[in-house]
Motif scaffolding. Structure first.
Motif, PDB file in Angstrom:
ATOM      1  N   SER A   8       0.825  -1.199   0.000  1.00  0.00           N
ATOM      2  CA  SER A   8       0.000   0.000   0.000  1.00  0.00           C
ATOM      3  C   SER A   8       0.861   1.251   0.000  1.00  0.00           C
ATOM      4  O   SER A   8       2.046   1.228   0.339  1.00  0.00           O
ATOM      5  N   THR A   9       0.224   2.375  -0.357  1.00  0.00           N
ATOM      6  CA  THR A   9       0.944   3.650  -0.435  1.00  0.00           C
ATOM      7  C   THR A   9       1.551   4.034   0.902  1.00  0.00           C
ATOM      8  O   THR A   9       2.624   4.638   0.948  1.00  0.00           O
ATOM      9  N   ALA A  10       0.885   3.683   1.991  1.00  0.00           N
ATOM     10  CA  ALA A  10       1.383   4.053   3.323  1.00  0.00           C
ATOM     11  C   ALA A  10       2.787   3.501   3.568  1.00  0.00           C
ATOM     12  O   ALA A  10       3.598   4.128   4.256  1.00  0.00           O
ATOM     13  N   TYR A  11       3.087   2.336   3.003  1.00  0.00           N
ATOM     14  CA  TYR A  11       4.411   1.736   3.198  1.00  0.00           C
ATOM     15  C   TYR A  11       5.502   2.629   2.626  1.00  0.00           C
ATOM     16  O   TYR A  11       6.554   2.824   3.234  1.00  0.00           O
ATOM     17  N   PHE A  12       5.238   3.206   1.449  1.00  0.00           N
ATOM     18  CA  PHE A  12       6.257   4.009   0.786  1.00  0.00           C
ATOM     19  C   PHE A  12       6.372   5.414   1.378  1.00  0.00           C
ATOM     20  O   PHE A  12       7.305   6.146   1.056  1.00  0.00           O
ATOM     21  N   ARG A  13       5.423   5.782   2.229  1.00  0.00           N
ATOM     22  CA  ARG A  13       5.550   7.061   2.941  1.00  0.00           C
ATOM     23  C   ARG A  13       6.627   6.991   4.014  1.00  0.00           C
ATOM     24  O   ARG A  13       7.164   8.015   4.437  1.00  0.00           O
ATOM     25  N   GLY A  28      15.978   5.107  -2.076  1.00  0.00           N
ATOM     26  CA  GLY A  28      17.374   4.674  -2.093  1.00  0.00           C
ATOM     27  C   GLY A  28      17.602   3.393  -1.319  1.00  0.00           C
ATOM     28  O   GLY A  28      18.339   2.502  -1.755  1.00  0.00           O
ATOM     29  N   ASP A  29      16.955   3.286  -0.155  1.00  0.00           N
ATOM     30  CA  ASP A  29      17.109   2.077   0.663  1.00  0.00           C
ATOM     31  C   ASP A  29      16.523   0.867  -0.059  1.00  0.00           C
ATOM     32  O   ASP A  29      17.127  -0.206  -0.085  1.00  0.00           O
ATOM     33  N   LEU A  30      15.362   1.034  -0.672  1.00  0.00           N
ATOM     34  CA  LEU A  30      14.739  -0.081  -1.392  1.00  0.00           C
ATOM     35  C   LEU A  30      15.595  -0.514  -2.573  1.00  0.00           C
ATOM     36  O   LEU A  30      15.742  -1.712  -2.849  1.00  0.00           O
ATOM     37  N   LEU A  31      16.183   0.455  -3.285  1.00  0.00           N
ATOM     38  CA  LEU A  31      17.043   0.113  -4.415  1.00  0.00           C
ATOM     39  C   LEU A  31      18.293  -0.629  -3.942  1.00  0.00           C
ATOM     40  O   LEU A  31      18.785  -1.533  -4.628  1.00  0.00           O
ATOM     41  N   ASP A  38      -1.532  -3.000   3.461  1.00  0.00           N
ATOM     42  CA  ASP A  38      -2.597  -2.605   4.374  1.00  0.00           C
ATOM     43  C   ASP A  38      -3.960  -2.682   3.688  1.00  0.00           C
ATOM     44  O   ASP A  38      -4.980  -2.878   4.339  1.00  0.00           O
ATOM     45  N   ILE A  39      -3.951  -2.481   2.363  1.00  0.00           N
ATOM     46  CA  ILE A  39      -5.204  -2.434   1.608  1.00  0.00           C
ATOM     47  C   ILE A  39      -5.273  -3.669   0.712  1.00  0.00           C
ATOM     48  O   ILE A  39      -4.422  -3.854  -0.161  1.00  0.00           O
ATOM     49  N   THR A  40      -6.267  -4.507   0.933  1.00  0.00           N
ATOM     50  CA  THR A  40      -6.365  -5.772   0.199  1.00  0.00           C
ATOM     51  C   THR A  40      -7.794  -5.969  -0.296  1.00  0.00           C
ATOM     52  O   THR A  40      -8.714  -5.226   0.061  1.00  0.00           O
TER      53      THR A  40
END
Length: 586
Positions: A111-116, A121-124, A327-329
């Protein structure tokens, strides 16, 4: 929904990968094993040659015989070991691809909240460095480990059979302490490696942030500040990686030290056995070569141990990523519906998962299918938050947002989101061609459809002026286009989708008034019978709306048509008067 497919964690994925390719691995490992049993014939042949030389039975035929045998041993070893190494390397690359693909699919499902709360950079760094470290251990590390184990096994078998069991056992005494050292030192290397990878993630965060803000950095002449920030991050990486190297070097150095002790014992005891005639000179010569061959795989095993410890740390970091759940399913029993576009909102309050105050409160309205809704308000009034609840970018409270009379939380996510075309304020574009950016919303769109969408968005005339036309590459985030061009490309993408519900989130802010009028006219023509929601700061974009919502501080304060709100003489009327005054002054 595609993103909700079960995602295996890295350890399960690794086990399943190895299981599904067990015969391929068995063949490559068998090739390596056979190569080692071939290689250990080398000292034995030299020992036999030495014995022949000692007994004065050497002749040209004997020299040619042993030379040919040694050549055959060398060629067979290269062919067998090379084949095994190549196949293991190929399989490791396949796993690397599979792991990266699964990781990307997992990110797409979150969900979008995770990427907030997570930096790009850390994910890459996870996708690049951690996955590569695991692959190196799986391919190169597995090659070396297999080679080392069976070279050690084959060598010990040859020394027991062809030289002396007593000499072999006595010489191996120092090496029995090696496993104890491995158990004691392993966690140190693993923890040091984990901290080094975390430092790399911090550097990747800063790099991504700085490059994204390069225009600001240059405009404010702050390159030296960014360079200093980067230098501090690199200093941390250097310190932590030096810690890894120190731990690894200390571990690696103990193996040659124990090997030296074994050599000393072999020379003393082996020399004694040779002098007393208990073993032949050729056997003693062969044993010294065998002992060197024993030390080599032990050193290789030390290297692989370090590699596996680093891979273990990376695997643990990846496992944390894969443990994150969206979070959203989809609901357990989704309602199947052909969405027409009627929207009802009855929202007592909404707060972001990481927020400390309500973003929206007491917002209620109803829009019949085919109506146009305008939303206005100051920056931070909650306009974008409100429209993000409709496609469940963020989850609204149950029973608060409805489409065609159905709570959006009861609809299949794919069905809901396919029925909505969304244009963000920044007009986000991918770093590809204009054609692919506009066609992103409709798979297999024809060129005629793309051109019509661009014409409706008042963008086609400018596209024709580009040397490459639709095939013009726009650069990262559309950097080669102006703000207005990016917004119009995004609007064309939404027009091409032709969804029952269209959301324009202040998507006309960067275009001039004449272009805005043409786009609004196109919307009124193309969107007949379809619901349109327009967020705008420039009120001319929503005067034609069937309903206008006025938000302030997350609360719906006024609601009605343009004429009704003007007659009300409230906030909206003040906003209209202010903008008309500014336009007259301009």
């Amino acid at each position: 929904m595609r993103g909700e497919d079960t995602i295996e964690n890295p350890k399960h994925l690794l086990r399943n990968f190895l299981s599904s390719r067990k015969w391929a691995y068995a063949l490559s490992l068998l090739s390596i094993v056979i190569s080692e049993f071939v290689m250990v014939q080398f000292p034995n042949l030299l020992g036999n040659f030495t014995n022949t030389l000692q007994t004065h039975h050497l002749s040209r035929a004997v020299v040619l015989h042993y030379s040919f045998l040694l050549l055959v041993v060398g060629v067979l070893y290269v062919l067998l070991y090379g084949f095994g190494q190549l196949r293991n390397g190929q399989l490791g690359r396949q796993f690397e691809y599979e792991l990266r693909r699964r990781l990307f699919e997992h990110w797409e499902s979150l969900s979008t909240a995770y990427f907030r709360k997570r930096s790009i950079g850390d994910l890459l760094n996870h996708a690049l460095n951690d996955v590569r470290t695991v692959r190196e251990a799986l391919s190169g590390g597995l090659n070396i480990l297999t080679n080392a184990l069976f070279l050690l096994t084959a060598t010990l078998i040859m020394t027991f059979r062809t030289v002396s069991p007593k000499l072999t056992l006595v010489s191996m005494i120092p090496l029995v302490f090696l496993p104890l050292f491995v158990i004691w030192w392993g966690p140190r290397i693993r923890n040091a490696s984990r901290r080094a990878q975390e430092a790399l993630s911090d550097m990747a965060d800063l790099t991504e942030e700085s490059i994204s803000a390069i225009r600001l950095v240059k405009a404010t002449a702050n390159e030296h500040i960014e360079a200093h920030r980067f230098e501090r991050r690199v200093d941390v990486i250097v310190r932590r990686q030096m810690s890894v190297f120190r731990q690894s070097a200390m571990f690696q150095s103990i193996i040659p030290f124990l090997g030296s002790i074994s050599f000393s014992i072999a020379l003393l005891y082996g020399g004694y056995l040779t002098i007393t005639g208990q073993i032949h000179l050729g056997g003693f010569v062969a044993f010294t070569l065998y002992l060197a061959m024993i030390i080599q795989p032990l050193q290789q095993m030390g290297f692989v141990f370090n590699q596996f410890q680093r891979a273990s740390a990376s695997l643990a970091r990846l496992e944390v990523l894969f443990s994150e759940m969206p979070d959203i399913t989809n609901p357990e029993n989704p309602v199947e519906v052909d969405i027409q576009g009627a929207v009802t909102v009855s929202l007592p309050k909404f707060r972001y998962p990481d927020g400390d105050r309500d973003a929206l409160a007491n917002v209620s309205f109803t829009a019949a299918a085919g109506e146009t809704i305008g939303i206005v308000g100051r920056t931070g009034a909650g306009k974008t938050t409100l429209v993000n609840l409709l496609p469940r970018i963020f989850d609204p409270p149950a029973g608060s947002v409805f489409v065609d009379g159905h709570d959006v939380r009861t609809l299949r996510l794919e069905t809901l989101r396919e029925a909505i075309a969304y244009v963000p304020q920044d007009g986000f574009l991918f770093s590809t061609t204009i054609r692919e950016n506009i066609g992103f919303s409709k798979e297999n769109a024809t060129e005629e459809e793309i051109i019509r969408a661009a014409q409706s968005a008042s963008f086609w005339n400018e596209i024709e002026e580009f040397p490459e036309g639709l095939d013009t590459v726009v650069g990262e985030r559309g950097v080669s286009l102006s703000g207005g061009q990016k917004q119009r490309a995004a609007i064309a993408r939404a027009f091409l989708k032709d969804a029952p519900i269209l959301i324009l989130d202040d998507s006309l802010s960067a275009v001039d008034m004449n272009t805005e009028k043409r786009i609004i006219a196109a919307i009124r023509e193309l969107r007949q019978g379809k619901t349109t929601i327009i967020i705008a700061h420039r009120l001319s974009a929503i005067r034609h709306a069937d309903q206008i919502l006025v938000l302030d501080d997350g609360t719906l304060l006024e609601q009605g048509t343009h004429e009704e709100l003007l007659a009300h003489s409230g906030i909206y009327a003040s906003m209209v008067a202010l903008q008309e005054g500014e336009e007259a002054l301009a």
